[in-house]
Design an enzyme around this catalytic site. Structure first.
Site, short mmCIF file in Angstrom:
data_model
loop_
_atom_site.label_atom_id
_atom_site.label_comp_id
_atom_site.label_asym_id
_atom_site.label_seq_id
_atom_site.Cartn_x
_atom_site.Cartn_y
_atom_site.Cartn_z
CG HIS A 8 -5.12 3.28 -4.04
ND1 HIS A 8 -5.16 3.51 -2.69
CD2 HIS A 8 -3.94 3.85 -4.43
CE1 HIS A 8 -4.09 4.16 -2.29
NE2 HIS A 8 -3.33 4.38 -3.33
CG ASN A 65 -5.24 -0.80 -2.33
OD1 ASN A 65 -4.81 -0.04 -3.20
ND2 ASN A 65 -6.05 -0.38 -1.37
CG ASP A 76 -5.48 11.88 -4.31
OD1 ASP A 76 -4.48 12.62 -4.25
OD2 ASP A 76 -5.41 10.67 -4.53
CD GLU A 115 -8.17 3.02 -1.04
OE1 GLU A 115 -7.48 2.21 -1.70
OE2 GLU A 115 -7.71 3.73 -0.14
#
Ligand code: PGA
Length: 241
Positions: free
Chosen positions: A137, A135, A67, A142
């Site tokens: 991801h 979280n 990314d 996400e």
């Protein structure tokens, strides 16, 4: 899923480095799927050490990163291109033109096609290094009602923006969007190595290791659909599982 627990993150990073280096030794033109973030820093330190000890050769190796923040130039101090150059590429004999970190300042649609070509041209990375967010991801996929299978422009979660603000002078400077490989792109990799350290990652890793569910609410759970995943964690995290 193979899980390995190390006393500390340093030993864990050495193991991940050894695994990446064995792929490089086995296939001299391998496509390495690479990740950034605090977790990975020592992995690259050990890979560079192996190179300096003449144990690995990167001259025909190709890489693709997971990314990049939208709108950051490659020379921005917090761009993932700069992260990779500073920690890995500038210290080994890899050809810069064989290293690919999404370029997010020009025509993004063209860029997405380019990424698809790299992944599909190799039928997925030969090995994919992965961190995980608090979280759950993976890359910047996400938690959401649905996840992208292939590379796209994604919105960063509020929690991710907050977590990553430690690298910027203020939270307002953290980009709100990123180009990210999709879950399907990641699952195409032949081998996946996920690293997670510290108790704040325990919820995500518990969902990955301790039940049989796959859910878009915890994107790392999609790794249960892959048959060659090694999860490397430290003792601090394993005690919380
Ligand atoms: P970290 O990030 O290594 O900085 O914790 C991991 C991630 O968000 O994927």
């Amino acid at each position: 899923m193979n899980t390995i627990i190390f006393k500390n993150s340093d030993e864990a990073c050495k193991k991940a480095s050894d695994m990446i280096c064995s792929v490089v030794k086995e296939k001299n033109d391998a496509l390495l799927g690479l990740a950034t973030g605090g977790t990975m820093e020592n992995v690259y330190k050990y890979i560079v050490e192996e190179y300096k000890n003449k144990k690995v050769d990167f001259k025909s190796i190709r890489t693709i990163n997971l990314d990049e923040y939208v709108g950051l130039n490659g020379d921005h101090p917090q761009s993932y291109r700069k992260y990779m150059d500073d920690r890995f590429f500038n210290h080994v004999n890899i050809l810069k033109e064989n290293t690919y970190v999404p370029v997010t300042t020009g025509d993004i649609n063209k860029e997405l096609l380019r990424i698809k070509d790299i992944i599909d041209g190799n039928k997925g990375a030969d090995v994919q290094l992965l961190g995980v967010g608090i979280n759950g991801h993976i890359a910047f996929n996400e938690p959401c009602d649905r996840l992208n299978a292939s590379v796209s422009v994604v919105d960063l979660d509020e929690g991710t923006i907050k977590a990553n603000s430690r690298y910027f002078s203020s939270i307002d400077e953290v980009p709100k969007k990123a180009v990210s490989l999709g879950i399907g792109d990641i699952l195409k990799a032949k081998k996946i190595i996920l690293l997670a350290f510290g108790c704040e990652k325990a919820n995500a890793i518990r969902e990955l290791l301790k039940n049989d569910f796959i859910t878009t609410k915890v994107p790392c759970t999609f790794l249960k659909a892959h048959n060659d995943v090694t999860v490397i964690i430290d003792e601090a995290l394993s005690k919380e599982l």
